[in-house]
Design a protein around this motif. Structure first.
Motif, PDB file in Angstrom:
ATOM      1  N   HIS A 222      36.638  45.074  41.743  1.00 29.10           N
ATOM      2  CA  HIS A 222      36.859  44.939  42.986  1.00 29.10           C
ATOM      3  C   HIS A 222      35.543  45.636  43.701  1.00 29.10           C
ATOM      4  O   HIS A 222      35.243  46.765  43.377  1.00 29.10           O
ATOM      5  N   ALA A 223      34.779  44.710  44.473  1.00 27.20           N
ATOM      6  CA  ALA A 223      33.553  45.063  44.923  1.00 27.20           C
ATOM      7  C   ALA A 223      33.752  45.553  46.552  1.00 27.20           C
ATOM      8  O   ALA A 223      34.408  44.531  47.163  1.00 27.20           O
ATOM      9  N   ALA A 224      33.162  46.477  47.180  1.00 29.09           N
ATOM     10  CA  ALA A 224      33.340  46.718  48.498  1.00 29.09           C
ATOM     11  C   ALA A 224      31.794  47.261  48.995  1.00 29.09           C
ATOM     12  O   ALA A 224      31.057  47.646  48.473  1.00 29.09           O
ATOM     13  N   THR A 225      31.680  46.691  50.255  1.00 26.55           N
ATOM     14  CA  THR A 225      30.622  47.349  51.291  1.00 26.55           C
ATOM     15  C   THR A 225      30.990  48.225  52.063  1.00 26.55           C
ATOM     16  O   THR A 225      31.477  47.714  53.167  1.00 26.55           O
ATOM     17  N   ARG A 371      34.797  38.292  43.315  1.00 30.90           N
ATOM     18  CA  ARG A 371      34.670  36.986  44.344  1.00 30.90           C
ATOM     19  C   ARG A 371      35.922  36.258  43.955  1.00 30.90           C
ATOM     20  O   ARG A 371      36.656  36.032  44.808  1.00 30.90           O
ATOM     21  N   GLU A 372      36.393  36.250  42.616  1.00 29.43           N
ATOM     22  CA  GLU A 372      37.624  35.204  42.507  1.00 29.43           C
ATOM     23  C   GLU A 372      38.920  36.152  42.142  1.00 29.43           C
ATOM     24  O   GLU A 372      39.991  35.456  42.574  1.00 29.43           O
ATOM     25  N   GLY A 373      38.957  37.597  42.602  1.00 28.90           N
ATOM     26  CA  GLY A 373      39.886  38.206  42.347  1.00 28.90           C
ATOM     27  C   GLY A 373      40.830  38.200  41.056  1.00 28.90           C
ATOM     28  O   GLY A 373      42.131  38.163  41.161  1.00 28.90           O
ATOM     29  N   ARG A 374      40.079  37.804  40.127  1.00 26.71           N
ATOM     30  CA  ARG A 374      41.016  37.914  38.611  1.00 26.71           C
ATOM     31  C   ARG A 374      40.278  38.384  37.469  1.00 26.71           C
ATOM     32  O   ARG A 374      38.977  38.915  37.594  1.00 26.71           O
TER      33      ARG A 374
END
Length: 383
Positions: A222-225, A371-374
């Motif tokens: 999981h990426a966050a800005t 991006r795809e959450g998987r």
């Protein structure tokens, strides 16, 4: 005693990492100790050939350290009669073409990570180096840090029994650049310039997990800005288009689960800026950059959950420090010495451009997973 001079084209040494760790604390440090002793006698004398975009910066740097070879032309540097090795610590988008030019010129290649912006590009570099018959190396410095060397010693000695899990915490607060200057260059926060936490740190986590614990077999990220706007070196606000934090779960060979949090928007409540806890059936360890502490099965306390009473056990005091049992040199310098011996003496060396491509692979899969959450499998890489 004979002394062999080897020219090293160093591209990107006007930047923070290239200057401090690679030029000053590695190559110049080797010169200050009288050169690199070689098996069989003699010493190797590294001669830096500095290359970059700013003539003023290169001249000032060369004058500061008494160096004589510098140029703003990569072609000129690669054509230098002493040049045998090309080293790259530029920003990532500039790296791939420069390494291709060095391989085409017949130079051995040693490079910072990530080795390219894409897995396709990283594998192409590894193939080109192999086809050209040149030696290659990718910087994997954390494997040579005292804390992780101690952790590797524990793994190799069977201290953990069956390893169950790994938990990693990395990061610190990078100031936004308005009321205090940022500690990292602004390009780190622009995706279009090759920035981003996953691209920066997942290559590190790949070689740390592969090299110390077990090979990585899958990734969920999981990426966050967290900080969407920052201020650059000129005092101008800019949009942060890259991730400044990443939260990853990695499945390792043997059913081991690894969780690593990486953030430039976190305040530190750890002994070191990065720490890894490894838990096994026979014992646990917490390793940082320099220190490593352990708790064996026989000395594990028996905490009891009771939220109605304050905790009285001194949990931190229940761990034991792993002794140094030796002297540890700068990790970047140690890997430089191994690579130099690999080039001139055919000494064993396994951290080549294919190993570097594995880091790019994990970063690419991590970005796709976010991006795809998987969860995504990490396939074996071959040339």
């Amino acid at each position: 005693m004979t002394r062999r001079v080897i020219g090293i084209v160093m591209n990107g040494v006007t930047g923070r990492m290239g200057y401090r760790q690679h030029l000053v604390r590695s190559i110049l440090a080797i010169r200050e100790q009288g050169g690199l002793p070689l098996d069989g006698g003699g010493t190797l004398w590294p001669e830096p050939i500095l290359v970059g975009r700013s003539a003023d910066k290169l001249k000032e740097l060369a004058d500061r350290h008494g160096l004589t070879h510098w140029t703003t032309s990569l072609d000129e540097a690669l054509a230098h009669p002493l040049a045998e090795i090309y080293f790259d610590s530029q920003v990532t988008p500039a790296r791939e073409q420069a390494i291709k030019a060095a391989i085409a010129a017949g130079k051995h290649v040693y490079t910072e990570k990530p080795t390219a912006e894409s897995l396709e590009g990283a594998l192409e570099l590894a193939r080109l180096a192999r086809e050209a018959g040149v030696r290659s190396g990718a910087v994997q410095d954390k494997l040579f840090l005292p804390g992780l060397l101690k952790l590797k010693r524990l793994v190799d000695g069977g201290f953990f029994g069956r390893i169950l899990s790994v938990r990693g915490e990395f990061g610190y607060w990078v100031f936004e650049g308005d009321w205090q200057d940022a500690q990292r260059p602004s390009w780190n926060y622009r995706a279009e310039d090759g920035g981003g936490m996953i691209l920066d740190m997942f290559p590190h986590w790949r070689y740390v997990l592969d090299g110390i614990v077990a090979p990585v077999r899958s990734v969920y990220a999981h990426a966050a800005t967290h900080i969407p706007q920052r201020v650059d070196e000129r005092g101008e606000p800019y949009a942060a288009t890259a991730d400044d934090a990443a939260y990853g779960v990695f499945e390792l060979e043997g059913g081991i689960t690894a969780q690593i949090n990486s953030s430039w928007a976190v305040r530190v409540d750890r002994d070191e800026l990065v720490e890894f806890q490894v838990d096994g059936t026979e014992g646990s360890a917490v390793a940082g950059l320099r220190n490593c502490r352990i708790q064996h099965r026989a000395s594990t306390p028996k905490p009891v959950w009771n939220p109605d009473l304050p905790a009285t056990e001194p949990f931190r005091a229940q761990w034991q420090q792993v002794p140094d049992n030796g002297e540890f040199d700068n990790g970047f310098k140690v890997q430089w010495e191994l690579f130099l011996r690999h080039v001139v003496s055919d000494a064993p060396y396994r951290w080549d451009l294919l190993e570097g491509a594995k880091g790019v692979q994990l970063a690419e899969l991590g970005l796709r997973s976010a991006r795809e959450g998987r969860r995504l499998d990490v396939p074996e890489l071959t040339l």
